[in-house]
Write a protein that holds these residues in place. Structure first.
Motif, PDB file in Angstrom:
ATOM      1  N   LEU A 224       0.834  -1.208   0.000  1.00  0.00           N
ATOM      2  CA  LEU A 224       0.000   0.000   0.000  1.00  0.00           C
ATOM      3  C   LEU A 224       0.867   1.256   0.000  1.00  0.00           C
ATOM      4  O   LEU A 224       0.520   2.273  -0.604  1.00  0.00           O
ATOM      5  CB  LEU A 224      -0.933   0.006   1.212  1.00  0.00           C
ATOM      6  N   GLY A 225       2.013   1.170   0.692  1.00  0.00           N
ATOM      7  CA  GLY A 225       2.938   2.297   0.718  1.00  0.00           C
ATOM      8  C   GLY A 225       3.522   2.619  -0.651  1.00  0.00           C
ATOM      9  O   GLY A 225       3.863   3.774  -0.939  1.00  0.00           O
ATOM     10  N   ARG A 226       3.606   1.613  -1.510  1.00  0.00           N
ATOM     11  CA  ARG A 226       4.087   1.858  -2.874  1.00  0.00           C
ATOM     12  C   ARG A 226       3.090   2.702  -3.667  1.00  0.00           C
ATOM     13  O   ARG A 226       3.465   3.357  -4.645  1.00  0.00           O
ATOM     14  CB  ARG A 226       4.319   0.522  -3.591  1.00  0.00           C
ATOM     15  N   ILE A 227       1.813   2.689  -3.254  1.00  0.00           N
ATOM     16  CA  ILE A 227       0.791   3.505  -3.913  1.00  0.00           C
ATOM     17  C   ILE A 227       0.740   4.896  -3.302  1.00  0.00           C
ATOM     18  O   ILE A 227       0.713   5.914  -4.006  1.00  0.00           O
ATOM     19  CB  ILE A 227      -0.596   2.833  -3.791  1.00  0.00           C
ATOM     20  N   THR A 228       0.764   4.970  -1.976  1.00  0.00           N
ATOM     21  CA  THR A 228       0.614   6.256  -1.285  1.00  0.00           C
ATOM     22  C   THR A 228       1.910   7.057  -1.245  1.00  0.00           C
ATOM     23  O   THR A 228       1.897   8.249  -0.938  1.00  0.00           O
ATOM     24  CB  THR A 228       0.127   6.029   0.154  1.00  0.00           C
ATOM     25  N   GLY A 229       3.040   6.382  -1.535  1.00  0.00           N
ATOM     26  CA  GLY A 229       4.313   7.094  -1.523  1.00  0.00           C
ATOM     27  C   GLY A 229       5.077   6.952  -0.223  1.00  0.00           C
ATOM     28  O   GLY A 229       6.128   7.556  -0.054  1.00  0.00           O
ATOM     29  N   GLN A 230       4.578   6.165   0.720  1.00  0.00           N
ATOM     30  CA  GLN A 230       5.246   5.966   1.995  1.00  0.00           C
ATOM     31  C   GLN A 230       6.265   4.838   1.869  1.00  0.00           C
ATOM     32  O   GLN A 230       6.012   3.697   2.232  1.00  0.00           O
ATOM     33  CB  GLN A 230       4.221   5.661   3.083  1.00  0.00           C
ATOM     34  N   VAL A 231       7.427   5.184   1.320  1.00  0.00           N
ATOM     35  CA  VAL A 231       8.502   4.210   1.147  1.00  0.00           C
ATOM     36  C   VAL A 231       9.768   4.768   1.786  1.00  0.00           C
ATOM     37  O   VAL A 231       9.935   5.984   1.917  1.00  0.00           O
ATOM     38  CB  VAL A 231       8.754   3.901  -0.354  1.00  0.00           C
ATOM     39  N   ASP A 232      10.671   3.884   2.193  1.00  0.00           N
ATOM     40  CA  ASP A 232      11.887   4.357   2.862  1.00  0.00           C
ATOM     41  C   ASP A 232      13.022   4.544   1.858  1.00  0.00           C
ATOM     42  O   ASP A 232      12.880   4.309   0.661  1.00  0.00           O
ATOM     43  CB  ASP A 232      12.299   3.399   3.981  1.00  0.00           C
ATOM     44  N   VAL A 233      14.152   4.978   2.367  1.00  0.00           N
ATOM     45  CA  VAL A 233      15.299   5.318   1.517  1.00  0.00           C
ATOM     46  C   VAL A 233      15.792   4.105   0.737  1.00  0.00           C
ATOM     47  O   VAL A 233      16.164   4.210  -0.434  1.00  0.00           O
ATOM     48  CB  VAL A 233      16.433   5.899   2.386  1.00  0.00           C
ATOM     49  N   GLU A 234      15.815   2.928   1.367  1.00  0.00           N
ATOM     50  CA  GLU A 234      16.294   1.737   0.681  1.00  0.00           C
ATOM     51  C   GLU A 234      15.438   1.415  -0.541  1.00  0.00           C
ATOM     52  O   GLU A 234      15.948   0.995  -1.579  1.00  0.00           O
ATOM     53  CB  GLU A 234      16.289   0.548   1.647  1.00  0.00           C
ATOM     54  N   ASP A 235      14.139   1.629  -0.434  1.00  0.00           N
ATOM     55  CA  ASP A 235      13.245   1.397  -1.575  1.00  0.00           C
ATOM     56  C   ASP A 235      13.593   2.330  -2.729  1.00  0.00           C
ATOM     57  O   ASP A 235      13.599   1.933  -3.895  1.00  0.00           O
ATOM     58  CB  ASP A 235      11.779   1.609  -1.169  1.00  0.00           C
ATOM     59  N   ILE A 236      13.870   3.574  -2.401  1.00  0.00           N
ATOM     60  CA  ILE A 236      14.209   4.554  -3.437  1.00  0.00           C
ATOM     61  C   ILE A 236      15.514   4.174  -4.123  1.00  0.00           C
ATOM     62  O   ILE A 236      15.633   4.217  -5.354  1.00  0.00           O
ATOM     63  CB  ILE A 236      14.308   5.963  -2.823  1.00  0.00           C
TER      64      ILE A 236
END
Length: 248
Positions: A224-236
């Motif tokens: 769900l965070g991948r949709i809302t934009g709530q991702v951490d630095v490692e994901d980026i």
């Protein structure tokens, strides 16, 4: 679950709803496309088999983004090039959100419809073209049967056709839900999140071990965070190094 089950409606609204124009050669398919777009996008000629490949045109129909597809005429006794065009026409009819089937009303009804057994008539608007060539009695008989008679050449009955198309689109694509999925990436994340949430429960309906359930919920919230934009630095960083060529 409700949003995942929307059958790609949101993506269609964003990218364009597919409407395939199907019919026999010289039924008036290309003329209909030209009439819809108000310009000569398709070649119109008396020789059958003029349209070989699919012609695609994008328009806005009362706010709905629509892709109209003019296709090769369906018939027997054709060469290899036309056969490929007919094969593509049938595939486009199968994949389309809506079909407009153009029938030459001067031909026999059973003979004309028998060629189109591959079409889902529930998803089809059938129009009977060339009513300007009929006698008044034949025209009245056709219209009294509840059939949609048009004359593309004379611009007769097209308003009724557009009304039918818009009614179909409103019934299929208008939704009162607050959320509409408009990207395949969002749909994929929702499916993965739903899969994790379902794994939290046993077949008996009881929750699995709390540690495992918490892990499933963590995975679900990550999607769900991948949709809302709530991702951490490692994901980026993972996304950057996966999609771009970055030197040391």
């Amino acid at each position: 679950e409700k949003h995942v089950q929307h059958d790609f409606r949101g993506e269609r609204i964003r990218d364009g709803i597919h409407i395939a124009i199907i019919g026999e050669p010289n039924a008036g398919k290309s003329s209909l496309l030209n009439s819809i777009t108000k310009r000569d996008v398709a070649i119109v000629a008396p020789e059958p088999g003029t349209t070989r490949d699919i012609i695609e045109v994008f328009i806005s129909l009362d706010g709905y983004p629509v892709l109209f597809f003019d296709t090769a005429g369906i018939r027997e006794g054709f060469n290899k090039i036309e056969a490929e065009g007919i094969k593509r026409a049938k595939k486009k009819a199968h994949d389309a959100d809506l079909i407009v089937l153009v029938i030459d009303c001067c031909k026999g009804v059973k003979q004309s419809l028998s060629r189109f057994d591959f079409i889902d008539l529930k998803n089809t608007i059938v129009i009977w073209n060339k009513i300007d060539l009929l006698s008044e009695s034949d025209k009245d008989f056709l219209l009294n049967k509840g059939r949609l008679g048009v004359s593309i050449l004379k611009n007769e009955g097209l308003e009724e056709l557009f009304f039918c198309i818009k009614s179909k689109l409103e019934a299929e694509f208008t939704t009162s839900d607050a959320i509409t999925i408009t990207r395949a990436r969002h749909r994929d994340s929702l499916k993965k999140s739903l899969f994790c949430l379902r794994r939290m429960w046993q077949d008996s309906g009881e929750l699995i071990d709390i540690e495992l359930a918490a892990e499933e919920m963590r995975f679900a919230s990550y999607e769900l965070g991948r949709i809302t934009g709530q991702v951490d630095v490692e994901d980026i960083l993972d996304k950057i190094f996966a999609d771009f060529c970055i030197g040391k």
